[in-house]
Design an enzyme around this catalytic site. Structure first.
Site, PDB file in Angstrom:
ATOM      1  NE  ARG A  89      -3.620   0.270   0.230  1.00 33.31           N
ATOM      2  CZ  ARG A  89      -4.580   0.186  -0.677  1.00 33.31           C
ATOM      3  NH1 ARG A  89      -4.834   1.229  -1.457  1.00 33.31           N
ATOM      4  NH2 ARG A  89      -5.263  -0.920  -0.828  1.00 33.31           N
ATOM      5  CG  ASN A 328      -4.727  -5.804  10.023  1.00 28.44           C
ATOM      6  OD1 ASN A 328      -5.106  -6.745   9.338  1.00 28.44           O
ATOM      7  ND2 ASN A 328      -4.727  -5.852  11.340  1.00 28.44           N
ATOM      8  CG  HIS A 330      -6.313  -0.234   3.335  1.00 28.53           C
ATOM      9  ND1 HIS A 330      -5.513   0.890   3.267  1.00 28.53           N
ATOM     10  CD2 HIS A 330      -7.209  -0.123   2.326  1.00 28.53           C
ATOM     11  CE1 HIS A 330      -5.928   1.649   2.279  1.00 28.53           C
ATOM     12  NE2 HIS A 330      -6.960   1.065   1.683  1.00 28.53           N
ATOM     13  CB  CYS A 331      -0.914  -1.801   5.719  1.00 27.04           C
ATOM     14  SG  CYS A 331      -1.691  -0.834   7.014  1.00 27.04           S
ATOM     15  CB  ALA A 332      -0.949  -6.445   3.499  1.00 28.25           C
TER      16      ALA A 332
END
Length: 338
Positions: A89, A328, A330-332
C-alpha cells in the site's frame, strides 16, 4: 513535467471495480523477528480470500516463490521481484484512470515512514510493477504513502497532519504545497486534514487506520469511548473536524462509528489495531479481525459493515499476526482499477 491531471487522470475510490490486487510476501525478520512463518500463513489467507473475488498478483522474492506457492491458492499469480518489506500500500504504485478507462500509475518516492527501516529496494518496486504492466508512469518527486490517503472519487481526500506534514517525509513542503501536488497527481479538489492517527502507529498516523469513505459524503471512523485510552482525545478531535467539514461538493458528512477493539500489545507495546484497515474487493470487504478478547468488537465491526454495504460479502480474516508488524489488510494490499 507531466502531471496526471493534465491528461484527465484521477484516482478512483477503492470501491470502484478492480482489475486485480497486488500483495507482497513477508520477508522482513526485523518486522517479524519471531512470527515470520505464522505471518506468511496469514498473508496467504488474505491472498486466498481476495482471490475468491478478483485476480491477485503476489510479489515474492525469487528464492521464495516455491514456498509461497505451497501456501497460496493456484488462482494467485506470482511475480518474482526483490524488495525489503511487505507493505505494498505504501511503496507500491497508486493507480489512476481517465475518462476513457485508461489506467496509469504514480511512482511516489518511499523512505520507509521517515527512515525507520531499509527502503532502497522497496523504492524500486512501484516502477518495476508499472513497467511489467506496461502502463503509463508518472514519477512524483516527493514522499507519499498510499496508506496516508483515502479518496471519495469525487474530489475529496482524507489524510492526517501527523503523517503528511511530518518533517521526516517532505520537510520542504507545507500544507498548501502538498494540496497543490495532490491536485495535480490525484485530481483531488479538497483535502480534509484530520489531526492524528492511532496511538502506537509507526507510520506516524496513517489515515487508513483512522477513517475512510464508505461512499461520497459518508465516512467510517473508528471510535474510542474510554476516556483513559490514549486514542480518546485524538479521536474526539478528528470527529469534530469531520462534523465541521464539507466535501468538495459542499456536502456535510454522514459519520458512521466503528468501535475500536480492546487494547492489544506485542512485546509490551500497544499495537495500532483497527477495523478501518479493511479492504474493498469486487463484491466484498476483506475485514481484519483479532479474536480472543476482541470477539465482541470483531462481531460489531462486521455487523456495521454489513449494514453499510448490504450488497457486499463481509469476509473476515484473522490478522493478529499481520498486526504485529505494524499494519494490516489494507496496508498489505494495493488495488489496480479496471
Amino acid at each position: 513535467m507531466d502531471f496526471p491531471k493534465d491528461f484527465g487522470f484521477r484516482m478512483p475510490p477503492e470501491w470502484a471495480p478492480h482489475a486485480r490486487t497486488f500483495i507482497t510476501w513477508p520477508v522482513c525478520e526485523e518486522t517479524w523477528p519471531d512470527e515470520l512463518e505464522d505471518v506468511r500463513k496469514a498473508y496467504a489467507e488474505v491472498a486466498n480470500a481476495i482471490a475468491k473475488f478478483e485476480p491477485v498478483t503476489l510479489i515474492v522474492r525469487p528464492e521464495l516463490v516455491s514456498d509461497a506457492a505451497k501456501l497460496c491458492d493456484p488462482a494467485v499469480d506470482i511475480m518474482p521481484l526483490d524488495y525489503d518489506d511487505s507493505w505494498i500500500r505504501d511503496n507500491g504504485p497508486t493507480f489512476v484512470i481517465d475518462g476513457q478507462g485508461h489506467v496509469a500509475g504514480i511512482n511516489w518516492q518511499f523512505n520507509a515512514w521517515g527512515g525507520k527501516f531499509s527502503w532502497e529496494k522497496d523504492n524500486l518496486v512501484a516502477p518495476q510493477i508499472l513497467d511489467h504492466l506496461d502502463v503509463r508512469r508518472f514519477n512524483a518527486p516527493f514522499i507519499m504513502e498510499g496508506g496516508s490517503i483515502h479518496v471519495d472519487g469525487e474530489g475529496t481526500m482524507l489524510t492526517t497532519e501527523e503523517c503528511l506534514l511530518n518533517p521526516n517525509r517532505n520537510p520542504h513542503m507545507g500544507r498548501s504545497d502538498l494540496e497543490g501536488e495532490l491536485e495535480k497527481y490525484l485530481g483531488v479538489e479538497k483535502v480534509i486534514w484530520l489531526k492524528t492517527g492511532l496511538y502506537g502507529d509507526h507510520t506516524d498516523g496513517h489515515v487508513d487506520n483512522v477513517a475512510c469513505f464508505a461512499r461520497p459524503g459518508v465516512v467510517l471512523i473508528q471510535v474510542c469511548n474510554d476516556l483513559d485510552d490514549p486514542n480518546y482525545a485524538t479521536n474526539q478531535e478528528n470527529l469534530e473536524i469531520l462534523r465541521q467539514a464539507t466535501d468538495s461538493q459542499g456536502r456535510k458528512f454522514e459519520i458512521i462509528p466503528i468501535e475500536q477493539p480492546p487494547a492489544l500489545y506485542h512485546h509490551g507495546d500497544r499495537m495500532a489495531a483497527s477495523y478501518i484497515n479493511f479492504y474493498f474487493v469486487n463484491g466484498g470487504i476483506i475485514l481484519p479481525v483479532f479474536g480472543g478478547e476482541c470477539a465482541e468488537t470483531d462481531a460489531k465491526a462486521a455487523e456495521t459493515l454489513g449494514k453499510v454495504f448490504p450488497d457486499r460479502e463481509i469476509y473476515k480474516v484473522h490478522s493478529r499476526f499481520i498486526l504485529m508488524g505494524g499494519g494490516n489488510v489494507h496496508c498489505a494490499t494495493q488495488q489496480m482499477p479496471r
